[in-house]
Enzyme design. Structure first.
Site, PDB file in Angstrom:
ATOM      1  N   ARG A 171      -3.539   6.201  -2.462  1.00 17.00           N
ATOM      2  CA  ARG A 171      -3.974   7.559  -2.110  1.00 17.00           C
ATOM      3  C   ARG A 171      -5.041   7.968  -3.128  1.00 17.00           C
ATOM      4  O   ARG A 171      -4.950   7.610  -4.314  1.00 17.00           O
ATOM      5  CB  ARG A 171      -2.809   8.557  -2.194  1.00 17.00           C
ATOM      6  CG  ARG A 171      -1.758   8.431  -1.096  1.00 17.00           C
ATOM      7  CD  ARG A 171      -2.268   8.876   0.274  1.00 17.00           C
ATOM      8  NE  ARG A 171      -1.241   8.815   1.303  1.00 17.00           N
ATOM      9  CZ  ARG A 171      -1.075   7.800   2.161  1.00 17.00           C
ATOM     10  NH1 ARG A 171      -1.875   6.754   2.113  1.00 17.00           N
ATOM     11  NH2 ARG A 171      -0.122   7.846   3.078  1.00 17.00           N
ATOM     12  N   GLU A 230     -10.574  13.014   1.425  1.00 13.45           N
ATOM     13  CA  GLU A 230     -11.034  12.283   2.606  1.00 13.45           C
ATOM     14  C   GLU A 230     -10.831  13.106   3.877  1.00 13.45           C
ATOM     15  O   GLU A 230      -9.892  13.901   3.946  1.00 13.45           O
ATOM     16  CB  GLU A 230     -10.311  10.929   2.704  1.00 13.45           C
ATOM     17  CG  GLU A 230      -8.802  11.046   2.854  1.00 13.45           C
ATOM     18  CD  GLU A 230      -8.113   9.684   2.837  1.00 13.45           C
ATOM     19  OE1 GLU A 230      -8.411   8.861   1.948  1.00 13.45           O
ATOM     20  OE2 GLU A 230      -7.283   9.456   3.725  1.00 13.45           O
ATOM     21  N   HIS A 272     -10.052   4.512   4.956  1.00 10.96           N
ATOM     22  CA  HIS A 272      -8.579   4.562   5.036  1.00 10.96           C
ATOM     23  C   HIS A 272      -8.073   3.743   6.225  1.00 10.96           C
ATOM     24  O   HIS A 272      -7.490   4.285   7.161  1.00 10.96           O
ATOM     25  CB  HIS A 272      -8.070   6.008   5.137  1.00 10.96           C
ATOM     26  CG  HIS A 272      -6.609   6.129   4.788  1.00 10.96           C
ATOM     27  ND1 HIS A 272      -6.067   7.256   4.238  1.00 10.96           N
ATOM     28  CD2 HIS A 272      -5.573   5.248   4.910  1.00 10.96           C
ATOM     29  CE1 HIS A 272      -4.768   7.082   4.037  1.00 10.96           C
ATOM     30  NE2 HIS A 272      -4.444   5.865   4.442  1.00 10.96           N
TER      31      HIS A 272
HETATM   32  P1  NDP Z   1       7.080   1.187  -2.074  1.00  9.85           P
HETATM   33  O1  NDP Z   1       7.890   2.414  -2.269  1.00  9.85           O
HETATM   34  O2  NDP Z   1       7.724  -0.045  -1.548  1.00  9.85           O
HETATM   35  O3  NDP Z   1       6.388   0.789  -3.469  1.00  9.85           O
HETATM   36  C1  NDP Z   1       5.851   1.742  -4.320  1.00  9.85           C
HETATM   37  C2  NDP Z   1       5.761   1.172  -5.730  1.00  9.85           C
HETATM   38  O4  NDP Z   1       5.181   2.164  -6.576  1.00  9.85           O
HETATM   39  C3  NDP Z   1       7.102   0.784  -6.321  1.00  9.85           C
HETATM   40  O5  NDP Z   1       7.001  -0.514  -6.842  1.00  9.85           O
HETATM   41  C4  NDP Z   1       7.337   1.804  -7.439  1.00  9.85           C
HETATM   42  O6  NDP Z   1       7.948   1.136  -8.533  1.00  9.85           O
HETATM   43  C5  NDP Z   1       5.938   2.278  -7.791  1.00  9.85           C
HETATM   44  N1  NDP Z   1       5.925   3.676  -8.225  1.00  9.85           N
HETATM   45  C6  NDP Z   1       6.485   4.739  -7.597  1.00  9.85           C
HETATM   46  N2  NDP Z   1       6.300   5.858  -8.312  1.00  9.85           N
HETATM   47  C7  NDP Z   1       5.625   5.491  -9.428  1.00  9.85           C
HETATM   48  C8  NDP Z   1       5.146   6.198 -10.570  1.00  9.85           C
HETATM   49  N3  NDP Z   1       5.335   7.524 -10.710  1.00  9.85           N
HETATM   50  N4  NDP Z   1       4.473   5.504 -11.497  1.00  9.85           N
HETATM   51  C9  NDP Z   1       4.283   4.185 -11.374  1.00  9.85           C
HETATM   52  N5  NDP Z   1       4.713   3.458 -10.324  1.00  9.85           N
HETATM   53  C10 NDP Z   1       5.375   4.105  -9.366  1.00  9.85           C
HETATM   54  O7  NDP Z   1       5.857   1.645  -1.172  1.00  9.85           O
HETATM   55  P2  NDP Z   1       4.929   0.757  -0.206  1.00  9.85           P
HETATM   56  O8  NDP Z   1       4.546  -0.485  -0.914  1.00  9.85           O
HETATM   57  O9  NDP Z   1       5.555   0.653   1.122  1.00  9.85           O
HETATM   58  O10 NDP Z   1       3.657   1.749  -0.067  1.00  9.85           O
HETATM   59  C11 NDP Z   1       2.976   2.211  -1.200  1.00  9.85           C
HETATM   60  C12 NDP Z   1       1.968   3.282  -0.832  1.00  9.85           C
HETATM   61  O11 NDP Z   1       0.836   2.685  -0.222  1.00  9.85           O
HETATM   62  C13 NDP Z   1       2.429   4.310   0.202  1.00  9.85           C
HETATM   63  O12 NDP Z   1       3.187   5.340  -0.399  1.00  9.85           O
HETATM   64  C14 NDP Z   1       1.131   4.804   0.783  1.00  9.85           C
HETATM   65  O13 NDP Z   1       0.705   5.996   0.149  1.00  9.85           O
HETATM   66  C15 NDP Z   1       0.140   3.682   0.496  1.00  9.85           C
HETATM   67  N6  NDP Z   1      -0.373   3.099   1.741  1.00  9.85           N
HETATM   68  C16 NDP Z   1      -1.719   3.135   2.027  1.00  9.85           C
HETATM   69  C17 NDP Z   1      -2.207   2.589   3.202  1.00  9.85           C
HETATM   70  C18 NDP Z   1      -3.665   2.598   3.519  1.00  9.85           C
HETATM   71  O14 NDP Z   1      -4.025   2.624   4.691  1.00  9.85           O
HETATM   72  N7  NDP Z   1      -4.542   2.536   2.561  1.00  9.85           N
HETATM   73  C19 NDP Z   1      -1.311   2.012   4.197  1.00  9.85           C
HETATM   74  C20 NDP Z   1       0.070   1.971   3.785  1.00  9.85           C
HETATM   75  C21 NDP Z   1       0.497   2.509   2.605  1.00  9.85           C
HETATM   76  P3  NDP Z   1       8.966   1.927  -9.517  1.00  9.85           P
HETATM   77  O15 NDP Z   1      10.035   2.503  -8.628  1.00  9.85           O
HETATM   78  O16 NDP Z   1       9.445   0.870 -10.449  1.00  9.85           O
HETATM   79  O17 NDP Z   1       8.145   2.961 -10.212  1.00  9.85           O
END
Ligand code: NDP
Length: 311
Positions: free
Chosen positions: A230, A259, A277
């Protein structure tokens, strides 16, 4: 199929998803109403489900009998989940089915940036090849990629980065003992040790601008940044400034703070690859996302456990 169930869309959805919804339920489209406020006042109390994304408290206020928000997409930073939870409104998203598409685009953007593929295409189209040659660029092979957010998508990116002969390290709030890659509990330290920084953690308050000027400066003049998460995760003005002044090597960006508005400064830069996106934007993945959204609604109205609930 139960046409007595009335559901609401507030924006256009994928055609196959809209068709599946209309087959099962009575669907209302607020975005097609001439006076949405008046429509909600007259009909809002009959709505039991919302399909789409972007639901805030004011819309929940207008839908007093809302039971479920079925969101299209895995990120739900545009849904007020706290209010939903407080009102016993369930929320579902569409995880996993889009992992491969987003990971593919990420690697695509990385190669596009490293080798300036969009610029090379223009070079040929504009006839410049006839009177010169492109400069030499870099490659992924042998480089270290730091992944911010080694989650469902992050792990698929890691697997593909290893296939590109890259070394993978990662940062998140906690170490994942079952992962073989080196973990950094400090993002700035990881950026300093990485050639590439790939951002794929959720948006929202918890990650706002965590890729700060300090992190970007640590990534450095040869560092490459890729954002497929994002726009809110990066200090965008600082990134633009560093890209313009040689403080950062390059950026491949699929998402932006405001965006579809993209700051004009990015458009003038040669060390930037831009993308609208489109991480999950393939026919097969979008169809699967739509099917999962519908399956969650079906489970809810059948009184069965939800397939992918976030609230
Ligand atoms: P997941 O929840 O599986 O993974 C998210 C990861 O981020 C986890 O490993 C988590 O690890 C880490 N994380 C969460 N909060 C924090 C924080 N505050 N600081 C550091 N690391 C953090 O999500 P997905 O992989 O399914 O998706 C990730 C994101 O990708 C979505 O939320 C979405 O916004 C974005 N996305 C974008 C798309 C696009 O079209 N460009 C399409 C699909 C998704 P931990 O818990 O250890 O912190």
């Amino acid at each position: 199929t139960d046409k007595s169930i009335e559901i609401l869309q507030t924006g256009k959805l994928l055609a196959s998803c809209e068709a599946a919804l209309a087959e099962r339920y009575t669907v209302h489209k607020l975005h097609e109403e001439a006076d949405p406020k008046a429509w909600l006042a007259a009909n809002g109390s009959r709505i039991r489900a919302h399909a789409g994304s972007g639901v805030q408290a004011d819309l929940m206020d207008a839908l007093p009998n809302l039971e479920i928000i079925a969101s299209f997409g895995v990120g739900y930073d545009n849904i007020d989940t706290r209010t939903a939870k407080a009102r016993n409104i369930r929320v579902t998203n569409t995880p996993n089915v889009l992992n491969d598409a987003v990971a593919e685009l990420t690697i695509g953007l990385m190669i596009a940036l490293a080798r300036r593929i969009p610029q090379a295409d223009q070079y040929v189209r504009q006839g410049k090849w006839l009177s010169g040659s492109m400069p030499l660029f870099s490659e992924l092979t042998g480089k270290t990629v730091g992944i911010l957010g080694l989650g469902r998508i992050g792990k698929e990116i890691a697997a593909r980065a290893q296939a590109m002969k890259m070394r993978v390290v990662y940062h998140g709030r906690k170490r994942q003992p079952s992962e073989p890659h080196v973990f950094y509990d400090n993002l700035t330290d990881m950026a300093r040790d990485s050639d590439w920084l790939v951002i794929i953690a959720p948006g929202g308050k918890g990650t706002e601008r965590i890729v700060s000027r300090d992190v970007l400066t640590a990534l450095g003049p040869k560092g490459m940044i890729v954002n497929v998460a994002r726009g809110t995760l990066i200090d965008e003005p600082a990134m633009l400034d560093l890209l313009q002044n040689g403080g950062l090597g390059g950026a491949a960006l699929d998402v932006f703070e405001d965006e579809p508005e993209v700051p004009s400064g990015f458009l003038a830069l040669d060390n930037v690859v831009l993308s609208p996106h489109q991480g999950s934007a393939t026919v097969q993945t979008r169809d699967a996302m739509g099917a999962l959204l519908v399956a969650n609604l079906e489970a809810h109205f059948a009184g069965e456990p939800l397939i992918s609930a976030v609230v």
